[in-house]
Each structure stands twice: as C-alpha cells, then as structure tokens.
Design an enzyme around this catalytic site. Structure first.
Site, PDB file in Angstrom:
ATOM      1  N   LYS A 223       0.810  -1.219   0.000  1.00  0.00           N
ATOM      2  CA  LYS A 223       0.000   0.000   0.000  1.00  0.00           C
ATOM      3  C   LYS A 223       0.843   1.269   0.000  1.00  0.00           C
ATOM      4  O   LYS A 223       2.009   1.261   0.369  1.00  0.00           O
ATOM      5  CB  LYS A 223      -0.989  -0.028   1.175  1.00  0.00           C
ATOM      6  CG  LYS A 223      -2.154  -0.962   0.846  1.00  0.00           C
ATOM      7  CD  LYS A 223      -3.304  -0.869   1.790  1.00  0.00           C
ATOM      8  CE  LYS A 223      -4.424  -1.787   1.272  1.00  0.00           C
ATOM      9  NZ  LYS A 223      -5.495  -1.961   2.242  1.00  0.00           N
ATOM     10  N   ARG A 257      -4.030  -9.999   4.717  1.00  0.00           N
ATOM     11  CA  ARG A 257      -4.351  -9.966   3.285  1.00  0.00           C
ATOM     12  C   ARG A 257      -3.118  -9.472   2.542  1.00  0.00           C
ATOM     13  O   ARG A 257      -2.734  -8.313   2.691  1.00  0.00           O
ATOM     14  CB  ARG A 257      -5.556  -9.051   3.039  1.00  0.00           C
ATOM     15  CG  ARG A 257      -6.028  -9.011   1.599  1.00  0.00           C
ATOM     16  CD  ARG A 257      -7.242  -8.087   1.459  1.00  0.00           C
ATOM     17  NE  ARG A 257      -7.702  -8.016   0.084  1.00  0.00           N
ATOM     18  CZ  ARG A 257      -7.172  -7.230  -0.847  1.00  0.00           C
ATOM     19  NH1 ARG A 257      -6.153  -6.463  -0.559  1.00  0.00           N
ATOM     20  NH2 ARG A 257      -7.655  -7.231  -2.076  1.00  0.00           N
TER      21      ARG A 257
HETATM   22  C1  8Y7 Z   1      -8.235  -4.230   1.358  1.00  0.00           C
HETATM   23  C2  8Y7 Z   1      -9.307  -4.961   0.824  1.00  0.00           C
HETATM   24  C3  8Y7 Z   1      -8.261  -3.933  -0.775  1.00  0.00           C
HETATM   25  C4  8Y7 Z   1      -8.036  -4.258   2.761  1.00  0.00           C
HETATM   26  C5  8Y7 Z   1      -9.933  -5.730   2.889  1.00  0.00           C
HETATM   27  C6  8Y7 Z   1      -5.251  -3.028  -2.102  1.00  0.00           C
HETATM   28  C7  8Y7 Z   1     -10.257  -5.334  -1.432  1.00  0.00           C
HETATM   29  C8  8Y7 Z   1      -6.517  -2.327  -2.222  1.00  0.00           C
HETATM   30  N1  8Y7 Z   1      -7.591  -3.597   0.338  1.00  0.00           N
HETATM   31  N2  8Y7 Z   1     -10.141  -5.711   1.574  1.00  0.00           N
HETATM   32  N3  8Y7 Z   1      -9.306  -4.759  -0.505  1.00  0.00           N
HETATM   33  N4  8Y7 Z   1      -8.903  -5.023   3.482  1.00  0.00           N
HETATM   34  N5  8Y7 Z   1     -10.730  -6.463   3.692  1.00  0.00           N
HETATM   35  O1  8Y7 Z   1      -4.233  -2.283  -2.076  1.00  0.00           O
HETATM   36  O2  8Y7 Z   1      -7.152  -3.627   3.340  1.00  0.00           O
HETATM   37  O3  8Y7 Z   1      -5.171  -4.250  -2.039  1.00  0.00           O
HETATM   38  S1  8Y7 Z   1      -7.925  -3.384  -2.402  1.00  0.00           S
END
Ligand code: 8Y7
Length: 277
Positions: A223, A257
């Site tokens: 990020k 994640r």
């Molecule tokens: C997150 C996410 C994304 C996160 C959850 C990226 C879909 C942006 N970030 N879902 N999604 N938490 N639960 O940089 O931090 O991956 S998308």
C-alpha cells in the site's frame, strides 16, 4: 478468544494468524486477450498462492484503489464467478469474494465462497439480506468516504475511536439481521480514507479492536503508506509489506491480506517459532 471461524462449509483455524492471498481479476491485472485466458491465469496464480501456504484466496473484480474507475455489475460477475466456481470445484479452496454488490455476494456464496469481503461493510442496499441466510463469514472493512475521493483529505478527531464506533454500529446492524458476531471479521481498512499518520496509529493500536471479540483482518500489502515511508514504488515494497504484516500479526491481526504469500509465510513462521519456544 475465538479459535475457529465458520466460513460456509469450511472451518478456518485462527489459533495462529493465517494468510489471505490477493487474486485480482480486474482488467488491469490480467488484460491480455479473452475470458478463458483470464480465468486460466487467475487460477494458476491462485494455485501458487495455495501451495505457498495461503489459507484463503480473496477474489476481486472491482478495483477499489483510490481513483479507480467503476466496473459494471455484469462485468464484475463475469470476471469473478468463473474463478470462484473453479477454485471451489478444483481445489476445495476457501474463497473470499471482494465485492460490495449484493447480487454478486449471493451468487458467490451459492457457488461455494466461504467469506464475503466488503470494503463497504455491507452498507449497500440489500447487502445484509444477500448474505444473512448463508453461513459465510463476513468481513466488514472501515472506509472514510468513497474510493475516488477518499485520500484527498482524510480527517479524524480520534481515528481509533471513530473506527471502533463504526465497528460497533456495523456489528449491531448485523445482529439486527440475525447475524451473530461469530460470523464476522473486522478490518480497519488501511489506506481507505486515512493519512499515513492515521494508518500508523491504527497499526500501533490494532489490539484495541480485539475488544469486539471478532477476528481482525489487516491489509497492508504494497500500500501507498509503505511507499510514503520507504519512498519506493509499488514493485519495491515487498520487505516493507512483510514487515508490516508481521507487526499486524504481533498486534493481534488473525488474517493477513497479502500479495506475497510465500514471503509473508516465512516471516510468520519465524515469529511463530519464537512464540512457541
Ligand atoms: C483491502 C481490501 C483492498 C483491505 C480488505 C489493495 C479489497 C486495495 N484492500 N479488503 N481490498 N482489506 N478487507 O491495495 O485492506 O489491495 S484493495
């Protein structure tokens, strides 16, 4: 403390933190030629992440990055559903579907997805109803504003209190629909309407959110907050991402994640070995 999470037909052991691998099926990620090619490439990537130790594959067809263009529901469904179906059928994998669309939520759960991951925390009309009758786990993420403008001027008086109040409100909304805490996952939403300072405060005080007795998910991988700290582009944020994931685990996150599954697993194994000693 919660040790297992029911995710549809799966039981997810959360005594130790687990890795959720990110599988993007957006056109920017698998752009070259045709539906079959796209599904095929996505499946190959998912297979690798599962072999590397991911316990969950998070499939997303709508880019939620700051400023990303909206995708039509039909397009999102066409991208995501074949991948969910194949991952469940061929690998019996625990699939999470990253969507805010009630129609896709219902279809994904029908196809065997065990988790619905909604960056809008089931606030769209019909979202709670779409998942209430299932036994999928539900990840509720905090976001201030909407993706297009959320990074322009994120503002909080107290980010921990405000994110906590949001969690409380959403947990209550779920209860009102008959969904118990045992089906929920909370996520502070790193980078979603947050300055670097807000993100760092959340990471430092992540354990504050454990008071809800619901597993906490952290998504820090690649990020822009890491870009700001490191002054590095997205391709050079691997070590920063792994470090951040480890700090999140240390502070109580149970689901991480990430894009880089193998590397994150190594870090978690070292941490776990020290804990188990
Ligand atoms: C997150 C996410 C994304 C996160 C959850 C990226 C879909 C942006 N970030 N879902 N999604 N938490 N639960 O940089 O931090 O991956 S998308």
């Amino acid at each position: 403390m919660i040790s297992t999470l029911r995710c549809g037909k799966y039981q997810l052991d959360l005594t130790a933190p687990v890795v959720m691998g990110v599988l993007n099926v957006t056109p920017d990620s698998f752009s070259d030629g045709g539906q079959f090619n796209r599904v095929d490439k996505a499946l190959a990537h998912a297979r690798q992440m599962l072999m590397d130790g991911a316990k969950i594959v998070d499939v997303g067809g709508e880019s939620t990055r700051p400023g990303a263009a909206a995708v039509s529901l039909q397009e999102e469904m066409d991208r995501v559903c074949p991948v969910v179906e194949a991952l469940v059928a061929e690998h019996n994998a625990l699939v999470s579907v990253d969507t805010s669309s009630p129609k896709l939520m219902a279809e994904a759960v029908r196809l065997g997805a065990g988790i619905v991951n909604d960056v809008r925390a089931f606030q769209r009309e019909g979202a709670i109803e779409a998942v209430a009758g299932s036994d999928a786990a539900l990840c509720m993420m905090h976001m201030q504003g909407q993706p297009v403008f959320m990074q322009q001027a994120p503002l909080y008086e107290n980010v921990i209190e405000e994110v906590g109040a949001f969690f409380e409100m959403r947990i209550r909304a779920m209860w009102q629909a008959g969904i118990p805490s045992s089906r929920l996952i909370l996520d502070p939403g790193f980078g979603f309407g947050k300055s670097l300072g807000h993100n760092l405060t959340i990471l430092r005080q992540l354990a504050d959110f454990l008071k809800f007795n619901v597993p906490v998910l952290a998504g820090l991988s690649r990020k822009s907050m890491l870009g700001l700290i490191l002054d590095k582009p997205v391709e050079e944020r691997l070590i920063g991402s792994v470090s951040a994931a480890l700090l999140a685990a240390q502070n109580g996150a149970k689901i991480l994640r990430v894009h880089d599954v193998a590397e994150t697993m190594d870090a978690l194994k070292v941490w776990q070995a020290v804990l188990d000693r």
